[in-house]
Design a protein around this motif. Structure first.
Motif, PDB file in Angstrom:
ATOM      1  N   THR A  51       0.829  -1.211   0.000  1.00 27.24           N
ATOM      2  CA  THR A  51       0.000   0.000   0.000  1.00 27.24           C
ATOM      3  C   THR A  51       0.860   1.257   0.000  1.00 27.24           C
ATOM      4  OG1 THR A  51      -1.756  -1.161   1.199  1.00 27.24           O
ATOM      5  CG2 THR A  51      -1.793   1.246   1.259  1.00 27.24           C
ATOM      6  N   ALA A  52       1.897   1.269   0.841  1.00 29.41           N
ATOM      7  CA  ALA A  52       2.769   2.440   0.959  1.00 29.41           C
ATOM      8  C   ALA A  52       3.455   2.764  -0.363  1.00 29.41           C
ATOM      9  CB  ALA A  52       3.806   2.198   2.050  1.00 29.41           C
ATOM     10  N   VAL A  53       3.935   1.741  -1.058  1.00 31.36           N
ATOM     11  CA  VAL A  53       4.622   1.963  -2.331  1.00 31.36           C
ATOM     12  C   VAL A  53       3.631   2.438  -3.387  1.00 31.36           C
ATOM     13  CG1 VAL A  53       5.899   0.840  -4.178  1.00 31.36           C
ATOM     14  CG2 VAL A  53       6.464   0.331  -1.803  1.00 31.36           C
ATOM     15  N   ARG A  54       2.463   1.820  -3.411  1.00 29.17           N
ATOM     16  CA  ARG A  54       1.453   2.207  -4.400  1.00 29.17           C
ATOM     17  C   ARG A  54       1.019   3.655  -4.227  1.00 29.17           C
ATOM     18  NH1 ARG A  54      -3.871   1.885  -3.558  1.00 29.17           N
ATOM     19  NH2 ARG A  54      -3.631   0.300  -1.922  1.00 29.17           N
ATOM     20  N   LEU A  55       0.813   4.095  -2.983  1.00 26.62           N
ATOM     21  CA  LEU A  55       0.336   5.450  -2.732  1.00 26.62           C
ATOM     22  C   LEU A  55       1.375   6.512  -3.049  1.00 26.62           C
ATOM     23  CD1 LEU A  55      -1.604   4.964   0.640  1.00 26.62           C
ATOM     24  CD2 LEU A  55      -2.572   5.228  -1.654  1.00 26.62           C
ATOM     25  N   PRO A  73      15.810  -9.219  12.106  1.00 28.35           N
ATOM     26  CA  PRO A  73      16.680  -9.571  10.974  1.00 28.35           C
ATOM     27  C   PRO A  73      15.921 -10.159   9.788  1.00 28.35           C
ATOM     28  CG  PRO A  73      17.703 -10.226  13.033  1.00 28.35           C
ATOM     29  CD  PRO A  73      16.299  -9.811  13.376  1.00 28.35           C
ATOM     30  N   SER A  74      14.996 -11.078  10.066  1.00 27.70           N
ATOM     31  CA  SER A  74      14.262 -11.695   8.953  1.00 27.70           C
ATOM     32  C   SER A  74      13.218 -10.747   8.377  1.00 27.70           C
ATOM     33  CB  SER A  74      13.597 -12.994   9.416  1.00 27.70           C
ATOM     34  OG  SER A  74      12.659 -12.750  10.449  1.00 27.70           O
ATOM     35  N   VAL A  75      12.535  -9.975   9.238  1.00 24.92           N
ATOM     36  CA  VAL A  75      11.526  -9.040   8.752  1.00 24.92           C
ATOM     37  C   VAL A  75      12.166  -7.961   7.894  1.00 24.92           C
ATOM     38  CG1 VAL A  75       9.853  -7.280   9.435  1.00 24.92           C
ATOM     39  CG2 VAL A  75       9.928  -9.457  10.653  1.00 24.92           C
ATOM     40  N   VAL A  76      13.287  -7.421   8.337  1.00 20.41           N
ATOM     41  CA  VAL A  76      13.966  -6.369   7.580  1.00 20.41           C
ATOM     42  C   VAL A  76      14.406  -6.891   6.217  1.00 20.41           C
ATOM     43  CG1 VAL A  76      16.051  -4.954   7.492  1.00 20.41           C
ATOM     44  CG2 VAL A  76      14.676  -5.015   9.574  1.00 20.41           C
ATOM     45  N   ALA A  77      14.981  -8.079   6.196  1.00 20.54           N
ATOM     46  CA  ALA A  77      15.426  -8.654   4.924  1.00 20.54           C
ATOM     47  C   ALA A  77      14.249  -8.834   3.971  1.00 20.54           C
ATOM     48  CB  ALA A  77      16.123  -9.981   5.170  1.00 20.54           C
ATOM     49  N   SER A  78      13.122  -9.296   4.492  1.00 18.19           N
ATOM     50  CA  SER A  78      11.933  -9.505   3.667  1.00 18.19           C
ATOM     51  C   SER A  78      11.399  -8.186   3.127  1.00 18.19           C
ATOM     52  CB  SER A  78      10.861 -10.233   4.481  1.00 18.19           C
ATOM     53  OG  SER A  78       9.676 -10.383   3.735  1.00 18.19           O
ATOM     54  N   VAL A  79      11.348  -7.165   3.978  1.00 13.86           N
ATOM     55  CA  VAL A  79      10.836  -5.866   3.551  1.00 13.86           C
ATOM     56  C   VAL A  79      11.760  -5.236   2.509  1.00 13.86           C
ATOM     57  CG1 VAL A  79      10.390  -3.502   4.329  1.00 13.86           C
ATOM     58  CG2 VAL A  79       9.500  -5.439   5.634  1.00 13.86           C
ATOM     59  N   ARG A  80      13.065  -5.368   2.712  1.00 14.75           N
ATOM     60  CA  ARG A  80      13.996  -4.808   1.719  1.00 14.75           C
ATOM     61  C   ARG A  80      13.799  -5.462   0.357  1.00 14.75           C
ATOM     62  NH1 ARG A  80      15.758  -0.252   1.393  1.00 14.75           N
ATOM     63  NH2 ARG A  80      14.620  -0.499  -0.560  1.00 14.75           N
ATOM     64  N   GLN A 118      11.095  -6.870  -0.733  1.00 18.31           N
ATOM     65  CA  GLN A 118       9.809  -6.450  -1.283  1.00 18.31           C
ATOM     66  C   GLN A 118       9.895  -5.042  -1.859  1.00 18.31           C
ATOM     67  OE1 GLN A 118       6.665  -6.370   1.619  1.00 18.31           O
ATOM     68  NE2 GLN A 118       5.057  -5.936   0.117  1.00 18.31           N
ATOM     69  N   LEU A 119      10.515  -4.126  -1.143  1.00 18.91           N
ATOM     70  CA  LEU A 119      10.658  -2.755  -1.642  1.00 18.91           C
ATOM     71  C   LEU A 119      11.412  -2.741  -2.968  1.00 18.91           C
ATOM     72  CD1 LEU A 119      11.540  -0.914   1.705  1.00 18.91           C
ATOM     73  CD2 LEU A 119       9.471  -0.544   0.334  1.00 18.91           C
ATOM     74  N   ASP A 120      12.501  -3.481  -3.033  1.00 20.98           N
ATOM     75  CA  ASP A 120      13.292  -3.511  -4.268  1.00 20.98           C
ATOM     76  C   ASP A 120      12.490  -4.117  -5.412  1.00 20.98           C
ATOM     77  OD1 ASP A 120      15.326  -2.395  -2.808  1.00 20.98           O
ATOM     78  OD2 ASP A 120      16.500  -4.241  -2.623  1.00 20.98           O
ATOM     79  N   LEU A 129       9.351  -3.995  -5.812  1.00 17.87           N
ATOM     80  CA  LEU A 129       8.301  -3.050  -6.218  1.00 17.87           C
ATOM     81  C   LEU A 129       8.875  -1.769  -6.829  1.00 17.87           C
ATOM     82  CD1 LEU A 129       5.924  -3.399  -3.131  1.00 17.87           C
ATOM     83  CD2 LEU A 129       5.562  -4.347  -5.434  1.00 17.87           C
ATOM     84  N   GLY A 130      10.188  -1.692  -6.908  1.00 24.81           N
ATOM     85  CA  GLY A 130      10.829  -0.528  -7.516  1.00 24.81           C
ATOM     86  C   GLY A 130      11.140   0.601  -6.559  1.00 24.81           C
ATOM     87  N   ALA A 131      10.867   0.409  -5.264  1.00 24.37           N
ATOM     88  CA  ALA A 131      11.139   1.456  -4.264  1.00 24.37           C
ATOM     89  C   ALA A 131      12.538   1.274  -3.697  1.00 24.37           C
ATOM     90  CB  ALA A 131      10.087   1.405  -3.165  1.00 24.37           C
ATOM     91  N   THR A 132      13.515   1.302  -4.570  1.00 26.88           N
ATOM     92  CA  THR A 132      14.890   0.999  -4.146  1.00 26.88           C
ATOM     93  C   THR A 132      15.501   2.082  -3.274  1.00 26.88           C
ATOM     94  OG1 THR A 132      15.677   1.952  -6.228  1.00 26.88           O
ATOM     95  CG2 THR A 132      15.323  -0.442  -6.167  1.00 26.88           C
ATOM     96  N   ASP A 133      14.943   3.295  -3.336  1.00 20.28           N
ATOM     97  CA  ASP A 133      15.483   4.387  -2.519  1.00 20.28           C
ATOM     98  C   ASP A 133      14.762   4.526  -1.183  1.00 20.28           C
ATOM     99  OD1 ASP A 133      17.360   5.098  -4.446  1.00 20.28           O
ATOM    100  OD2 ASP A 133      15.962   6.450  -5.463  1.00 20.28           O
ATOM    101  N   THR A 134      13.728   3.751  -0.962  1.00 26.08           N
ATOM    102  CA  THR A 134      13.001   3.823   0.309  1.00 26.08           C
ATOM    103  C   THR A 134      13.838   3.186   1.409  1.00 26.08           C
ATOM    104  OG1 THR A 134      10.842   3.771  -0.786  1.00 26.08           O
ATOM    105  CG2 THR A 134      10.910   3.128   1.535  1.00 26.08           C
TER     106      THR A 134
END
Length: 444
Positions: free
Chosen positions: A236-240, A256-263, A265-267, A269-274
């Motif tokens: 949702t955050a990336v889409r908005l 450690p695992s949550v951060v790796a997963s979120v990174r 996912q962001l990459d 979705l194209g949000a590489t600078d987030t």
């Protein structure tokens, strides 16, 4: 507001007795130091000097304070008259704020008459013990973060005014921002903060909450993504924001695992600078454990404002020298260079088991080899050597406080000095695991 009653009763009963027996005007030297570092700590960070000097300028006994002391029977009429005119007229030397210290480092040295110096004991210790404990813990977290920024956000875990002091100490030790607005106003510290889980829960949906925050703060804001489902929140955050979101914050879970997963996912979705910032009861050990994770910044609360398990730096305030009988005139001062144990000084020390002290007016220097510290040298006579950086500097002369150590200017100077002093330490001084002090203290 006066700081004169931020003290313990026995300091004033000692003044009362000393005025009666004629020793109140004997010139004395008191020193503040820690006998040891907390278990496992390799160095401490001296903090609180600017706050102490500010409190010193406000150390006055007005009519209300004297009436209170008289009503309680703490002092008599003669002592009341003395306190009504109290002004500190002596000299104070100190380690610069932000300096690292070791066992027996004389971080504060107060010279004046017995009566004018002894009443400063609790004021000095309450400030230096708390602020130095916080700065020492913060410095370890900065090392563990390995160049990634940290924000102090522990106001709700300590007293309301303690929180302001804690933010100041953490900033001196290398934190980059605070959530506390009063600390920002008083000390010029950068402030930060966006929204809590309550803001998401307020709205009918997480998307509504995110839309509202983005409209108010822009796409560069930080969105808290762990109120419900993290993966859905990140989508949702990336889409908005069309992938232009500033950062996401994660406050729960197996980091450690949550951060790796979120990174990932962001990459994807194209949000590489987030960026990714994490909070959730961090301390130096959890920060070190996240060193390999794609974390961009940290927010630290409870552990930094509590000294990460050591809420006091263990500092004590001890009389180390006084004038002999032939030099008891309060007006007789030493040379401007502050030489230790000049003629007329009588070293005094406790002999108590496990609480023995070293007498004498001290000099202190950081022994360096190729710019790296090899020892803390504490001298009871003579001057520091050419290969030693002098550590004690004048901060009060004839009762006048040097303004360079006060206010926002003093905080920024302390922050810069800490960075320099920490860079002098051996490489393994920043190791978070247990160990002995990074360099030995040589009392000569």
């Amino acid at each position: 507001m006066t700081s004169a009653l931020l003290t313990d009763q026995y300091e004033l009963t000692m003044v009362d007795a000393a005025l009666k027996d004629g020793t109140a005007d004997r010139r004395c030297v008191f020193e503040v130091f820690a006998r040891r570092l907390p278990d496992g700590r390799r160095y401490g960070v001296a903090a609180g000097l600017g706050r102490f000097l500010t409190a010193l300028t406000d150390f006055r006994f007005g009519d209300e304070e004297i009436a209170f002391l008289r009503d309680r029977g703490v002092i008599d009429a003669g002592t009341a008259s003395y306190l009504a005119d109290y002004r500190f007229t002596g000299d104070i030397r100190a380690y610069r704020e932000g300096e690292v210290f070791f066992p027996n480092s004389p971080v504060l040295q107060i010279e004046g008459t017995f009566a004018e110096a002894v009443v400063l004991e609790t004021l000095a210790l309450s400030i230096f013990n708390a602020d130095s404990a916080i700065a020492s813990a913060a410095a370890r977290m900065v090392s563990a973060a390995d160049g990634r920024p940290l924000a102090e956000m522990g106001s709700r875990r300590t007293g309301e005014w303690n929180a302001v002091a804690a933010a100041r100490a953490a900033y001196i030790a290398g934190f980059g921002a605070t959530s506390n607005l009063e600390a920002g106003r008083t000390w010029g510290i950068p402030t930060m903060g966006t929204a809590a889980h309550a803001f998401t829960l307020l709205h009918d949906s997480e998307e509504d909450a995110f839309r509202s925050q983005i409209e108010a703060l822009g796409t560069g804001t930080t969105l808290l993504v762990d109120t419900y489902d993290i993966e859905a929140a990140v989508d949702t955050a990336v889409r908005l924001t069309d992938g232009k979101l500033g950062a996401v914050r994660i406050d729960s879970g197996d980091l450690p695992s949550v951060v790796a997963s979120v990174r990932a996912q962001l990459d994807r979705l194209g949000a590489t600078d987030t960026k990714i910032t994490v909070t959730n009861d961090l301390d130096e050990y959890t920060i070190a454990a996240l060193r390999a994770a794609p974390v961009d910044s940290y927010g630290v609360g409870t552990s930094v404002v509590s000294g990460s398990g050591h809420p006091a730096a263990g500092m004590v305030f001890k009389l180390v020298a006084h004038r002999d009988a032939s030099h008891r005139d309060a007006g007789q001062r030493d040379a401007a260079d502050g030489g230790a144990n000049d003629d007329g000084w009588v070293p005094v020390a406790k002999k108590s088991a496990e609480k023995a002290t070293v007498g004498g007016r001290k000099q202190a220097g950081r022994r360096l080899r190729n710019g790296i510290a090899t020892a803390e040298v504490v001298l009871t006579t003579g001057q520091v050597g050419p290969d030693e950086r002098p550590l004690l500097v004048p901060v009060v002369t004839n009762g006048e406080v040097d303004p360079a150590f006060l206010g926002v200017q003093g905080v920024e100077a302390a922050r810069a000095h800490h960075k320099m002093a920490k860079a002098e330490l051996p490489a393994d001084a920043s190791r978070i695991g247990r160990g002995d002090p990074a360099i030995p203290t040589l009392v000569i």
